[in-house]
Enzyme design. Structure first.
Site, PDB file in Angstrom:
ATOM      1  CD  GLU A  41      20.774  -1.018 -21.920  1.00 35.74           C
ATOM      2  OE1 GLU A  41      20.890  -1.578 -20.975  1.00 35.74           O
ATOM      3  OE2 GLU A  41      20.431  -1.136 -22.420  1.00 35.74           O
TER       4      GLU A  41
ATOM      5  CG  ASP B  73      16.916   0.998 -22.494  1.00 37.33           C
ATOM      6  OD1 ASP B  73      18.250   0.685 -21.581  1.00 37.33           O
ATOM      7  OD2 ASP B  73      15.709   0.674 -22.400  1.00 37.33           O
TER       8      ASP B  73
END
EC number: 2.4.1.18
Length: 670
Positions: A390, A336
């Site tokens: 990401e 993330d």
């Protein structure tokens, strides 16, 4: 002097030629960092064993428990909990010259007090005062229902009986079809779902839907449920609100039995700023795990930023990776906030419209090295594993091999695609859709970097945003989804929902992602219990009963998604070479291309249908329709007959009837 050989990233991407020295420097920094680690520990895998030293462990050779903590700036540490009636001063810890604190509890003396399930904390005296903290390497943290206070919990579980030795990740690596999910909101009940419920109820649904990988959110412990699991407090503790560690292991084991890989959302981009539950100011300083001062604060996320240059921080985070891979058999990670990790400005308010932005002084080169080390470790520990980044910035080489000059991820998230769909639906009438722009957005990606494409993820499902289904049909979803009535808004929404998802899957990348429930157009946003909604779970669940009701149209979208995923599985669509454009008509809004030996024809025309529409194909022969979105079971109008034979004409063209807002998949039959 001989000029150094160019790395493959520069050879393959000529536009990076002027940045070749910086890319080479990046690779050499990684090599130097890895060498330093290997000189110290022998290998990066041995370096990533901090969790076996720090924290609470039973040492058979000493016949007792040892608790160790790294807190170099602290003045004193005291271990306390149920075992000593929460006496903050009776069990002082001893400090070593390198800042490690330790206490030993003999088995004979503590066997009846230091027991499975009891609670513990550590009292830390430092420059920030006297604070009760949770051990940094705690394996389980629980929250008191009345006081809401968190504490560490001793968890002396028995050895889990894994039965997944024969599981192979080959299908997921070959063509990841990812089902992004959240255990807590995966059930229909008004409450928090559990690991056990997910294993028994949700996993079979995912298996039936055809997805080969699940991406699990919110696994690392986080004190605020509504953070979606992104404000981490305890990095080595699976969240207790969903159940026990054994139940999480059972879930992963069952997924493997079903042939489904399990990827964890890992959050190494930041940490919660709370001093009660988290790492912030653990030893009394502001720079133990994080950058000091303003540099250590993430303005956009109200959280703390790791100092990736620091030896102990690298060891903490790399050990965290090893722990989750080995202890819970995860098959890899979706990292993330990689944009936030790589840049000192964290990507806030940035457009990344200039190549210089990938190599200037705002790039955190120490963070880049950390990501390279993380990918090296993952693939050394588990060669068959998935690492996904990401990143919204478009960093060159993100999903290229490190030795090529890349950062080492297997896949990157195609984050521009959902943004494109949102902008199109928000700002353009159907008649204004640009087919050239559509083709460019979905097909323009680095040739040797694999992408996970998606039309929407959890980001688009949150309160404050809208899912594709809700953007397309809005309030009509609440009143007009019955199969017994006709509604123009719903008809348009159903048609475009199918087209958007199919063109994203078949054209946009080498992997595909869907967020739980979005495949059938889940009608409601996600809003976790909070004061503003009177602590309601109404919008923090998935209403599976909607697709089970034959009188509602959600089942039609669900049926389409199953066929779409089955097609991808059967023909290896995403593992095939990029699509070849066959036809693009900007006025008629028709786009056709070939991929995996199949012909995909899309009409985004809102009103007009076309008879005898000519599409030149790569091979002459006879073609038939494998699948079309206008079939009745998918909520269509049955304007096409899949049994018809389509021979190519003298110009090697298919002559097809192309109804408005419809897509067809053709296959050559002879």
């Amino acid at each position: 002097m001989k000029e150094p050989e160019k790395l493959n990233l520069v050879k393959d991407e000529p536009w990076l030629e002027s940045y070749a020295p910086k890319i080479s420097d990046r690779y050499h920094r990684f090599q130097a960092s890895l060498k330093e680690i290997e000189n110290f520990s022998g290998s990066i895998t041995e370096f990533a064993r901090n969790h076996e030293f720090y924290g609470i462990h039973f040492e058979a050779w000493r016949k007792g428990w040892v608790y160790r903590e790294w807190a170099p700036a602290a003045e004193a540490l005291y271990f306390f909990g149920d075992f000593n009636n929460w006496d903050r001063t009776s069990h002082p810890m001893k400090k070593s010259p390198r800042g490690d604190w330790e206490i030993f509890l003999p088995f004979d003396e503590y066997k009846d007090r230091f027991v499975h399930g009891s609670k513990v904390k550590v009292h830390v005296i430092g420059a920030n005062g006297k604070l009760d903290r949770i051990p940094a390497y705690i394996r389980r943290a629980i929250q008191d229902e009345k006081s809401h206070d968190f504490a560490g919990q001793l968890w002396f579980e028995k050895e889990f009986n894994w039965t997944d030795q024969s599981f192979s990740l080959s299908r997921s690596l070959h063509q990841p079809l990812i089902y992004e999910c959240h255990v807590g909101m995966a059930q229909e009940k008004l409450g928090v779902g559990t690991y056990q419920e997910f294993e028994e109820i949700t996993l079979p649904k995912i298996k039936e839907a055809g997805y080969n990988t699940i991406q699990m959110m919110a696994i690392m412990e986080h004190p605020y449920y509504g953070s979606f699991g992104y404000h981490i407090s305890n990095f080595f503790a699976p969240t207790s609100r969903f159940g026990t560690p054994e139940e999480l292991k059972s879930l992963v084991n069952k997924a493997h039995e079903l042939g489904i890989a399990v990827v964890m959302d890992i959050v190494h981009s930041h940490a919660i700023k709370n001093t009660n539950e988290g790492l912030n100011e653990f030893d009394g300083s502001d720079h133990q795990y994080f950058h000091p001062g303003a540099k250590g604060y993430h303005e956009g996320w109200d959280s703390k930023v790791f100092d990736y240059a620091k030896w102990e921080v690298k060891q903490f985070l790399l050990s965290n990776i090893r722990y989750w891979l080995e202890e819970f058999h995860f098959d890899g990670f979706r990292f993330d906030g990689v944009t936030s990790i790589m840049y000192q400005h964290h990507g806030l308010f940035m457009d990344f419209d200039n190549v210089d932005l990938y190599f200037n002084s705002q790039v955190d080169e120490d963070a880049i090295v950390y990501l390279q080390l993380a990918n090296k470790l993952i693939h050394d520990l588990k060669p068959d594993s998935l690492s996904i980044a990401e990143d919204v910035s478009g960093m060159p080489g993100l999903s290229r091999k490190i030795e090529d000059g890349g950062i080492g991820f297997d896949f990157r998230m195609a984050m521009g695609v959902p943004d494109y769909w949102i902008k199109t639906l928000k700002h353009k009438q159907d008649e204004e859709w640009d087919m050239f722009e559509l083709w460019h957005q979905l097909s323009n990606r680095p040739a040797k970097e694999r992408s996970i494409c998606y039309a929407e993820s959890h980001d688009q499902a949150l309160v404050g945003d809208k899912t594709l289904a809700f953007r397309l049909m809005d309030k009509e979803m609440y009143f007009s989804m019955s199969v017994l009535e006709q509604n123009l808004v719903i008809d348009r929404g159903i048609a475009l929902h199918k087209l958007i998802r199919m063109i994203t899957l078949s054209l946009g990348g080498e992997g595909y992602l869907n967020f739980i429930g979005n495949e059938f157009g889940h009608p409601e946003w996600i809003d976790f219990p909070r004061e503003g909604n009177n602590w309601s779970y109404q919008h923090a669940r998935r209403q599976w009963s909607l697709i089970e009701d034959p009188l509602l149209r959600y089942g039609q979208l669900n049926a389409w998604d199953k066929e779409m995923i089955q097609l991808a599985n059967e023909y290896d669509i995403l593992a095939s070479k990029p699509a070849v454009q066959l036809h693009l008509d900007p006025d008629k809004k028709i786009l056709a291309y070939e991929r995996a030996g199949l012909i995909f024809v899309f009409s985004f025309n809102p009103t007009a249908s076309f008879f005898g529409f000519a599409i030149r194909v790569l091979e002459e022969g006879n073609y038939k329709i494998l699948l079309n979105s206008d079939q009745k079971e998918f909520g269509g109008f049955e304007r096409l007959d899949n049994k018809i034979n389509y021979p190519t004409d003298k110009n090697q063209c298919l002559l097809a009837y192309v109804p408005n807002r419809t897509m067809m998949v053709f296959k050559k039959v002879d």
